[in-house]
Motif scaffolding. Structure first.
Motif, PDB file in Angstrom:
ATOM      1  N   GLN A   8      39.303  59.174  81.719  1.00 11.58           N
ATOM      2  CA  GLN A   8      37.967  59.135  81.148  1.00 11.58           C
ATOM      3  C   GLN A   8      37.421  57.706  81.119  1.00 11.58           C
ATOM      4  OE1 GLN A   8      39.599  62.099  77.928  1.00 11.58           O
ATOM      5  NE2 GLN A   8      37.425  61.827  77.489  1.00 11.58           N
ATOM      6  N   PHE A  65      38.832  66.087  77.603  1.00 12.73           N
ATOM      7  CA  PHE A  65      38.712  66.400  76.176  1.00 12.73           C
ATOM      8  C   PHE A  65      39.362  65.367  75.264  1.00 12.73           C
ATOM      9  CE2 PHE A  65      39.176  70.361  78.685  1.00 12.73           C
ATOM     10  CZ  PHE A  65      37.856  70.766  78.647  1.00 12.73           C
ATOM     11  N   GLY A  66      39.586  64.163  75.776  1.00 11.87           N
ATOM     12  CA  GLY A  66      40.229  63.107  74.977  1.00 11.87           C
ATOM     13  C   GLY A  66      41.600  62.750  75.513  1.00 11.87           C
ATOM     14  N   LEU A  88      41.501  59.522  77.562  1.00 12.45           N
ATOM     15  CA  LEU A  88      40.881  58.296  77.043  1.00 12.45           C
ATOM     16  C   LEU A  88      41.821  57.111  77.220  1.00 12.45           C
ATOM     17  CD1 LEU A  88      39.230  59.683  73.782  1.00 12.45           C
ATOM     18  CD2 LEU A  88      38.042  58.770  75.768  1.00 12.45           C
ATOM     19  N   MET A 116      41.330  64.352  70.474  1.00 13.98           N
ATOM     20  CA  MET A 116      41.042  65.637  71.100  1.00 13.98           C
ATOM     21  C   MET A 116      39.729  66.109  70.486  1.00 13.98           C
ATOM     22  SD  MET A 116      43.517  68.924  71.469  1.00 13.98           S
ATOM     23  CE  MET A 116      42.926  70.603  71.296  1.00 13.98           C
ATOM     24  N   ALA A 156      36.295  66.009  69.053  1.00 16.00           N
ATOM     25  CA  ALA A 156      35.942  65.816  67.641  1.00 16.00           C
ATOM     26  C   ALA A 156      37.168  65.504  66.792  1.00 16.00           C
ATOM     27  CB  ALA A 156      35.183  67.015  67.090  1.00 16.00           C
ATOM     28  N   GLY A 196      33.696  59.123  75.982  1.00 18.06           N
ATOM     29  CA  GLY A 196      34.244  59.873  74.854  1.00 18.06           C
ATOM     30  C   GLY A 196      33.345  59.714  73.653  1.00 18.06           C
ATOM     31  N   GLY A 197      33.768  60.308  72.551  1.00 16.46           N
ATOM     32  CA  GLY A 197      33.057  60.133  71.296  1.00 16.46           C
ATOM     33  C   GLY A 197      31.623  60.644  71.299  1.00 16.46           C
TER      34      GLY A 197
HETATM   35 MO1  MOS Z   1      36.561  62.675  73.291  1.00 14.82          MO
HETATM   36  S1  MOS Z   1      38.100  63.332  72.057  1.00 14.82           S
HETATM   37  O1  MOS Z   1      36.223  61.159  72.625  1.00 14.82           O
HETATM   38  O2  MOS Z   1      37.098  62.634  74.875  1.00 14.82           O
END
Ligand code: MOS
Length: 733
Positions: A205, A236-237, A240, A343, A345, A500-501
């Protein structure tokens, strides 16, 4: 200027994805590719006493077996393994030494001429262990959990207020370990470009995060490693942080001086990060009229022996509802497992699940409708910081969601509605997430043929980033969508944080907006120098780009085609790069909100639960693309169904090992589990959060959904199951 922004534009990369033209990290081909296969530890804690690779090395086609004993040099300080989003502690160093910290840890890498040979040879590597006592059960370790400092301050005296409250509810909720299970396996293909230069196609990511990390681990110059991730099949995290296959693939390429591919198996992916098992204790005290007086929220989450991964589980409870007395405690318990990771949220999915189930239980204790309780505690200010929101249309989410669902037809009594042999239950919950934004840059090249290329190092993990980047650029440069090319997922492109986030849409949009402004200014500068220019007196604020022309906003008849401007300037390309920064505004809270309403049907004899209807009404500022945003909420509603009813990573605590590391035994919702999902976007104009009013939607759909379903199960059955997932055996207990 908005022909595309806000519309349901189809994915610009959709054709490539459905035809298979889009390539993923494990699919890049090159000549002389060697293949890796990982040998994992089968014990959770101890040391490698002996590794015997001789039988594996005798297999024809095996090139080498790398172990902690013979691997090439890599950095030896833990600090060198810190990535942009690493938690506190000492990061895992794959193949570094003989220490074993979790079952599934990579301890050897077989390299061979093809993947089948590599995988077969891993079965011949003999390992002897010196084992040590381990613990993988959060319930066993909970009393040894330690408190971590969090910024949220308590207010009032929650203990007293709870003791004297007219109505009280206290309970403990449990969320098991969950895994991301993206469709695409974690994989890296490292292309040996010669002279030590590497191109790493990696499932990640964050290409620049991985690039910096690999340079740190291998002590190489920034120019020597280029990381690419143009397509990501879900993350989905989990993507990251750099995952270990990237390190091992680069290690192997450097050892063999040739290109290497390493794809993890589905099973091996269960030894990467996961949503940590979490115990959530909530105590709520209220007046008989439903006014909240006391909230105590204590979370105990699992982490590894070597890092302290912690997310905000508890502060949402103090933020969301009006309440004078609150305390939060956040603890971590060390287990012999890999470090948990973000993961979808993270923190909110678990913490708000518990809060929203507790609110439902409080509503029952008060004899109040659960929606009415939320409205009585509604707050227009962030209760933790006592500041207003940039915008908060949660009340409208409640109204629109309830209306679409038909909430006013709900009877208060559990077990009061049936459909044949099934009990029908209705539940609701609130969702909340942050509207984050991060420093990001974009580069635009406008060519005289009316084509623009927009580039940024961000990734598109399936959320629709390619598409919104194209929409924004097309609108802001006044071009048709088809005339815009998007480049992303390449570490050599302009600065971007990990995707992310839920911060990417807002961050990238403002980088593009600033860069488009500069392109437009340059066009105007050229236009003003044209003979008899209708824009001679125009300033940058006076003009806009529409339909391939630079146009005066005051009089649209004063316009010049961009092609003419560029021809006049003898300019075949205009290239600009600019960066958007978001200085903190301490005066406002930035959040997205949602109201979720769920219906379940429960087979009275068998206890089988179906989530038959979910309505998710979301307020998330300006929606850039109503189709891809809808898909984000739809997808997270499916995740909510999974979290409530299906998903659970089971660890055999005797062996400290995951028992269901596959998507046959780790249950994710399938089509048969997913019924009606209705997504509503509530209008939420916001001129404070950022100039374009964008908040992001990747995660908000996840928060509260599992609670709404759990509350519906209670309403259907009269039985409260507080540990997820709610399976039929728990209902029959
Ligand atoms: Mo998301 S859990 O910041 O990919």
């Amino acid at each position: 200027m908005t022909a595309y922004i806000g519309t349901p534009t189809s994915r610009v990369d959709g054709r490539e994805k459905v035809t298979g033209a889009a390539k993923y990290a494990g699919e890049y081909k090159t000549t002389g590719l060697a293949y890796g296969s990982v040998v994992e530890a089968t014990v959770p804690r101890g040391r490698i006493a002996r590794i015997d690779t001789s039988a594996a090395l005798r297999v024809e086609g095996v090139l080498d077996v790398l172990t902690p004993e013979n691997r090439p040099r890599m950095a030896d300080t833990p600090a060198a393994y810190k990535d942009d989003v690493a938690p506190d502690g000492s990061p895992f160093r794959p193949l570094y030494d003989d220490r074993i910290m979790f079952s599934g840890q990579p301890i050897a890498l077989v390299l061979a001429e093809n993947w089948e040979i590599a995988r077969f040879a891993t079965s011949l590597v003999r390992i002897e262990y010196q084992t040590e006592a381990h613990v993988t059960d959060l319930q066993v370790q909970r009393d040894r959990a330690f408190v971590i400092e969090k910024p949220e301050k308590p207010r009032g005296n929650a203990e007293n207020a709870y003791a004297t409250a007219e109505v009280r509810h206290a309970a403990e909720y449990y969320i098991p370990i969950e895994h991301h299970n993206p469709m695409e396996l974690f994989a890296s293909t490292v292309i040996w470009d010669g002279g030590g230069k590497l191109t790493v196609y990696d499932k990640t990511q964050g290409v620049q995060n991985v690039q910096r990390y690999l340079c740190g681990v291998f002590g190489t110059e920034p120019d020597d490693i280029r990381v690419m991730s143009p397509f990501v099949g879900g993350a989905f995290g989990a993507g990251l942080r750099p995952q270990y296959q990237a390190v091992l693939a680069v290690l192997a390429a450097r050892a063999l001086e040739r290109s290497v591919r390493l794809v993890l198996t589905r099973q091996q992916m269960y030894a990467l990060g996961y949503r940590p098992a979490t115990i959530e204790r909530l105590s709520l005290g209220a007046k008989a009229d439903g006014t909240l007086d006391a909230i105590t929220h204590e979370a105990i989450a699992a982490t590894s022996q070597y890092e302290e991964f912690a997310r905000n589980d508890t502060a949402w409870s103090g933020l969301l509802y009006k309440c004078a007395n609150t305390t939060f405690v956040h603890k971590l318990a060390r287990l012999d497992l890999p470090t948990a990771c973000d993961m979808r949220a993270p923190g909110a999915a678990t913490g708000v699940y518990a809060l929203e189930c507790a609110m439902d239980e409080l509503a029952v204790a008060l004899g109040l409708d659960p929606l009415e309780l939320r409205l009585r505690c509604y707050s227009d200010r962030d209760q933790n910081q006592d500041i207003p929101y940039t915008s908060k249309q949660l009340r409208e989410c409640y109204r629109r969601g309830a209306q679409a669902f038909g909430w006013d037809r709900r009877s208060a009594q559990p077990r009061s509605k049936r459909d044949g042999g099934e009990l029908v239950g209705w539940g609701m919950a609130t969702g909340i997430w942050e509207a984050l934004q991060m420093e990001t840059a974009a580069r635009i090249v406008l060519t005289a043929n009316g084509h623009a290329e927009v580039a940024c190092a961000t990734c598109d993990i399936g959320t629709g980033t390619y598409t919104i980047m194209a929409q924004l650029t097309a609108d802001m440069l006044g071009l048709p969508l088809d005339n815009v090319t998007v480049k992303l997922g390449d570490s050599t492109l302009p600065l971007a944080p990990v995707e992310g986030g839920s911060w990417t849409a807002a961050s990238v949009a403002h980088a593009i907006a600033r860069t488009c402004d500069e392109v437009r200014n340059e066009l105007l500068r050229l236009a003003t120098t044209m003979p008899d220019s209708p824009l001679a007196a125009a300033t940058p604020d006076d003009v806009t780009l529409v339909d391939g022309k630079i146009v005066s906003k005051k009089a649209t008849s004063r316009a010049v085609p961009i092609a003419d401007v560029m021809r006049h300037g003898a300019c075949d390309r205009i290239e600009r790069e600019s960066r958007a920064e978001f200085p903190p505004d301490g005066a406002h809270a930035r959040n997205t909100h949602s109201a979720i309403f769920a219906e379940v049907k429960v087979d009275e004899q068998l206890g089988v639960i179906r989530a038959t209807r979910v309505v998710n009404a979301v307020a998330a500022g300006r929606i850039l693309n109503t189709k891809t945003a809808h898909s984000q909420i739809l997808g997270s509603a499916v995740w909510g169904i999974g979290m409530a009813l299906h998903e659970e990573t089971l660890v055999d605590h005797n062996f400290g090992r995951v028992m269901n590391p596959n998507i046959a035994e780790y249950h994710v919702p399938v089509n048969a589990d997913v019924h009606d999902i209705d997504v509503i976007f509530v209008d939420e104009p916001d001129e404070i959060v950022n100039p374009l009013g964008i908040k992001g939607v990747g995660e908000i759909g996840m928060v509260g959904t599992a609670a709404a379903i759990a509350n519906a199960v209670y309403h259907a059955t009269g039985k409260r199951v507080r540990d997820l997932p709610i399976t039929l055996d728990k209902l029959q207990r």
